[in-house]
Design an enzyme around this catalytic site. Structure first.
Site: not given
Length: 254
Positions: A143, A156, A160
């Site tokens: 991401s 998160y 990533k």
């Protein structure tokens, strides 16, 4: 160069969103696809839709955070088709929204376990099998959150970032066995997973303005990148990260 006929592609997190788009387009390009997510009913619906359109698909439910379920997923794929040519690691979670100072240990462990460790588990299960057959491809869905600092999805984003590093390291370690490993970094894509972002005008509107194409992403936008990386057209592409964010990370408003 973009033909995927007979390519057996296992895609985690493929009952919806980006994973489903990858599976559907791969099947249209001739691949045999394995649909997997936590709920069997959701997987069955996608596989049935692909078969109804003339493609080949099976559905195998598996929780990416559970090693035994991933082992069963790989075994079921091998029982059905005897090999795995492309592994797409798309499954991810984000149970925490807010600054890192407020995250609970359990949420941190769950994010890192599902988003990073599960991909290593799958690599260690599948890449040796690819090597025995002469090669293959692994694609990790990272991401743009893994390339920049984040106010509210920091954990998160860190997971990533780790996926980008995992792709590079696996590419180096398996390249001599003709296995290519790459990562894709989508921007904000209109999926159920990212709904909290794109449905919030306070997030979506500035994001659109900061994107060169002046729109958010769609699952199909990312599927095309994945199909390229799985295809013969990408036979000399490994250890890299392709950013598909409509120009968000390239834009400076000044």
């Amino acid at each position: 160069m973009f033909d995927l006929r007979d390519n057996v592609m296992l895609i985690t997190g493929s009952s919806r969103g980006i994973g489903r788009a990858i599976a559907e387009h791969a099947a249209q390009a001739g691949a045999r696809v394995v649909i997997s997510s936590r709920k069997q009913e959701a997987c069955d619906a996608v596989a049935e839709s692909i078969r109804a359109a003339g493609g080949e698909a099976i559905a195998v439910a598996a929780n990416a955070g559970r090693k035994d379920e991933l082992e069963a997923l790989v075994d079921r794929t091998l029982d059905e088709w005897g090999r795995i040519d492309t592994l797409v690691c798309n499954a991810a979670i984000n149970p925490h929204y807010g600054p890192l100072e407020t995250i609970e240990d359990a949420a941190w462990d769950k994010i890192m376990g599902t988003n990073v460790r599960s991909n290593l588990w799958l690599a260690n299960m599948v890449l040796p099998l690819m090597a025995e057959r002469g090669g293959g491809a692994m694609i990790l869905l990272s991401s743009v959150a893994g390339m920049r600092g984040c106010m509210n999805i920091g954990a998160y984003g860190i997971s990533k970032t780790a996926d980008i590093g995992l792709a590079r390291t696996l590419a180096v370690q398996w390249g001599a066995r003709n296995i290519r490993v790459n990562a894709i970094c989508p921007g904000i894509v209109e999926t159920d997973f990212a709904r909290a972002l794109w449905e919030d005008p306070a997030v979506a509107e500035p994001s659109i303005e900061a994107t060169a194409l002046k729109r958010l992403g769609r699952p199909d936008d990312i599927a095309g990148v994945a199909l390229f990386l799985a295809s013969p057209a990408a036979h000399y592409v490994t250890g890299t990260t392709i950013v598909a964010d409509g120009g968000m990370t390239a834009t400076i408003n000044m």
